[in-house]
Design a protein around this motif. Sequence first.
Motif, PDB file in Angstrom:
ATOM      1  N   UNK A 284     -33.592  -3.515 -11.441  1.00  0.00           N
ATOM      2  CA  UNK A 284     -34.632  -3.110 -12.233  1.00  0.00           C
ATOM      3  C   UNK A 284     -34.526  -4.359 -13.535  1.00  0.00           C
ATOM      4  N   UNK A 287     -36.459  -7.602 -11.615  1.00  0.00           N
ATOM      5  CA  UNK A 287     -38.136  -6.645 -12.010  1.00  0.00           C
ATOM      6  C   UNK A 287     -38.755  -7.255 -13.328  1.00  0.00           C
ATOM      7  N   UNK A 291     -42.538 -10.530 -14.957  1.00  0.00           N
ATOM      8  CA  UNK A 291     -42.731 -10.762 -16.420  1.00  0.00           C
ATOM      9  C   UNK A 291     -42.605 -11.260 -17.717  1.00  0.00           C
ATOM     10  N   UNK A 293     -42.877 -13.403 -18.949  1.00  0.00           N
ATOM     11  CA  UNK A 293     -43.609 -14.556 -19.791  1.00  0.00           C
ATOM     12  C   UNK A 293     -44.703 -13.611 -21.100  1.00  0.00           C
ATOM     13  N   UNK A 294     -44.017 -12.278 -21.198  1.00  0.00           N
ATOM     14  CA  UNK A 294     -45.300 -12.017 -21.763  1.00  0.00           C
ATOM     15  C   UNK A 294     -44.768 -11.346 -22.896  1.00  0.00           C
ATOM     16  N   UNK A 295     -43.575 -11.572 -22.929  1.00  0.00           N
ATOM     17  CA  UNK A 295     -42.864 -11.155 -24.111  1.00  0.00           C
ATOM     18  C   UNK A 295     -42.191 -11.995 -25.487  1.00  0.00           C
ATOM     19  N   UNK A 296     -42.967 -11.469 -26.117  1.00  0.00           N
ATOM     20  CA  UNK A 296     -43.568 -12.715 -27.537  1.00  0.00           C
ATOM     21  C   UNK A 296     -41.679 -13.527 -28.010  1.00  0.00           C
ATOM     22  N   UNK A 382     -40.414  -5.394 -27.729  1.00  0.00           N
ATOM     23  CA  UNK A 382     -40.646  -5.859 -27.082  1.00  0.00           C
ATOM     24  C   UNK A 382     -40.554  -6.609 -26.128  1.00  0.00           C
ATOM     25  N   UNK A 383     -40.612  -6.445 -24.760  1.00  0.00           N
ATOM     26  CA  UNK A 383     -39.824  -6.045 -23.150  1.00  0.00           C
ATOM     27  C   UNK A 383     -38.385  -5.796 -23.663  1.00  0.00           C
ATOM     28  N   UNK A 385     -36.472  -3.933 -24.851  1.00  0.00           N
ATOM     29  CA  UNK A 385     -35.893  -2.630 -24.173  1.00  0.00           C
ATOM     30  C   UNK A 385     -34.667  -2.764 -22.687  1.00  0.00           C
ATOM     31  N   UNK A 386     -36.375  -3.396 -22.154  1.00  0.00           N
ATOM     32  CA  UNK A 386     -35.707  -2.758 -20.780  1.00  0.00           C
ATOM     33  C   UNK A 386     -34.070  -3.880 -19.954  1.00  0.00           C
TER      34      UNK A 386
END
Lengths: 410, 410
Positions: A284, A287, A291, A293-296, A382-383, A385-386
């Motif tokens: 997980x 995966x 993405x 690059x989408x995190x700040x 942002x992101x 947490x995952x």
Amino acid sequence: ANKFSMRLLRFLKKAWHLGVDDPRKVFHCLKVGIALSVVSLFYYMRPLYDGVGGTAMWAVMTVVVVFENTVGATISKSLNRAIGTCLAGLLAVGIHWVASKSGNKLEPVIVEGSLFLLASAATFSRFVPAVKKKFDYGTVIFILTFSLVSVSGYRVEKLFDMAKQRLSTIIIGTSLCILTSMLVSPIWAGQELHCLIIKNMEKLATSLECCVAEYFDDGQKTTSAPVQNLQAYKCVLNSKATEESMANFAAWEPAHGSFNFQHPWKQYLKIAAAMRDCAYCIEALNSCISNKKQASKSMKKHLSDICLKVNSSSGSILRELAINLETFKKTSKMDISIEEMNNSVQEVKNYLKSLPGLVLTPTTSETKSSETAIMEPLLTTNTIPLVEVIPLVTFTSLLIEIPTRVEAIV
Amino acid sequence: ANKFSMRLLRFLKKAWHLGVDDPRKVFHCLKVGIALSVVSLFYYMRPLYDGVGGTAMWAVMTVVVVFENTVGATISKSLNRAIGTCLAGLLAVGIHWVASKSGNKLEPVIVEGSLFLLASAATFSRFVPAVKKKFDYGTVIFILTFSLVSVSGYRVEKLFDMAKQRLSTIIIGTSLCILTSMLVSPIWAGQELHCLIIKNMEKLATSLECCVAEYFDDGQKTTSAPVQNLQAYKCVLNSKATEESMANFAAWEPAHGSFNFQHPWKQYLKIAAAMRDCAYCIEALNSCISNKKQASKSMKKHLSDICLKVNSSSGSILRELAINLETFKKTSKMDISIEEMNNSVQEVKNYLKSLPGLVLTPTTSETKSSETAIMEPLLTTNTIPLVEVIPLVTFTSLLIEIPTRVEAIV
């Protein structure tokens, strides 16, 4: 023809690499060759002009069929073969005796009927998981022997003679197999299982570390972690069947090396299951990398230090655990590193709590319990947490597993 | 004694349930019984007083060893056996001929040396994955036949006679097995694989739906989803080995039902791998359920509707896909439901974008690119991200898989 030779060359190359990677496999092949040569030499000295069906062939057959890669597998098959043959032989002789007493008309009915019934029942028992796991080969041999005796049409007295001969050849074959597999550079299923688990644990640690490093790597540093390391956890996902059969065979093995006869092999399966849970989490995590690059970026910088700390400490725990397993001792360093990890996890939690941003959802957010208050900010980042929550879950589950495991071994 | 009878009773009970659950297994056992009875009857009629080693035993042995649960496995084993025997027989006769021409002193050296070399080489080839997968049994038979012929010590002329006899008995045995397994209520490995994949797909849909429903269920509604449904995805995780062996056997099977001879069985493995990826995600989702109480309730209410929508649409896609697989047709409904799912995913994204709360991290948050802006609010929603991002990843990966799959079959 050129294409074919190319293919053959590639095949030979692959085979060569296989041999170089694990020379014990080559040894195993030589062992089979030796065992077979010895058996055949034994009989070549006094040729069996009474037919291939002579007793000699049973010894050869036993060697070919029973000789397996690991000691445990060989012993398990040998015992299966011996017990299956004996049981079937006794039963067949008994039924033969009954049939011969019951007159000419009833005899074929009894013989054929019992063959049909027993073959069906034995085949069915192969579907029962407990039988399948340990006595699959034994039931095949049972059916085989029983039907052979039924077909033979011998008188009962002659059957006893034959049984004695067959039993002695099977004993020659199996004992030769067991001796060769145990004495000439043995491969113990238990040892293999032990190493596999330790290796997998290290792989897990490596790919965990690589994965998090990759996530926080902004392309500024050179990517030191090759994809290979990142994908190492996949081995853990797919090794279930191997582990189970190893543990199964290991249970048959006598004491060897630092393992006792009643070594808790089932514990290994439990660790393996816990490790597989970890691997799911890493899957997980992986995966998320796509993405990243989408995190700040600012947020990431803040978090990267402590996250890396959590991860390195948990990675070191995995490694520590591997060493513990290897030495069967609980090192004192273990407790310290567990504490360290818990501390850094707490640190991450605290940091997240201290973050300025809070979700400004409808007014209820002020009236939350303290428990939700901890969880809330943790997820406002942002992101992360995952990346963060999953390891937490993983590590805690692993941590629960550690003490039980270590206690079981020490 | 009482304890033993209790155990036996439990064993019988288990076996009974096994039979009731899958009556085809019982049929298989009866088939084995029938095949064996026919072979033995054939030889019982003219008893073989020339010894158990007579040719008859090879027919019986073939039936016992070759008869497997599925048609594909039986055919694969039969061919392996026939080819292995022929090859080994020819080689052994050739070497015998050379040895007999080379004088009394060299003869044993040649025979023993070739046996040692060939047995080692054949055993080694069993380690090569490509050989292991398709010809494992064949190599065993090769070694067996070769060593038996070597030991026999016959003259070359007599060997030819024997070879003819043995070949004919093996052909009798294998053809009987293949006929019985194909004509009497056959179990096709391909069919089994097909059903397994469809069933697993449905299980995946069920546990996905249950998992999300469980997450958004505040204990107000009665828990309609039992744990069993929630755990259904675990089957998908553990079915890899079964699928691979099935696909392997299915490749041997002739055309049957709606499957052609060259049915793209490997595509099934690809779908299975994609499904396993989904199952990993569901595993991660499931681990969130344990801390679902930590999420803010107000937020959850807002999100539950659209999340449930995404999930029900993706669940219905899985089901649709299962139906497509079953009928080998791409239904037009498929395109619609994929579009529907994409729409509802977009809806979730939009909703998350419209959320009032934004993370008030250091000033950089104003200067973010539009891409991060979408991602950011998505993750400000407490604990939902975990529930939401993972399905997104999953579904997109599944969506990529769907067209290739459907195109391959239609």
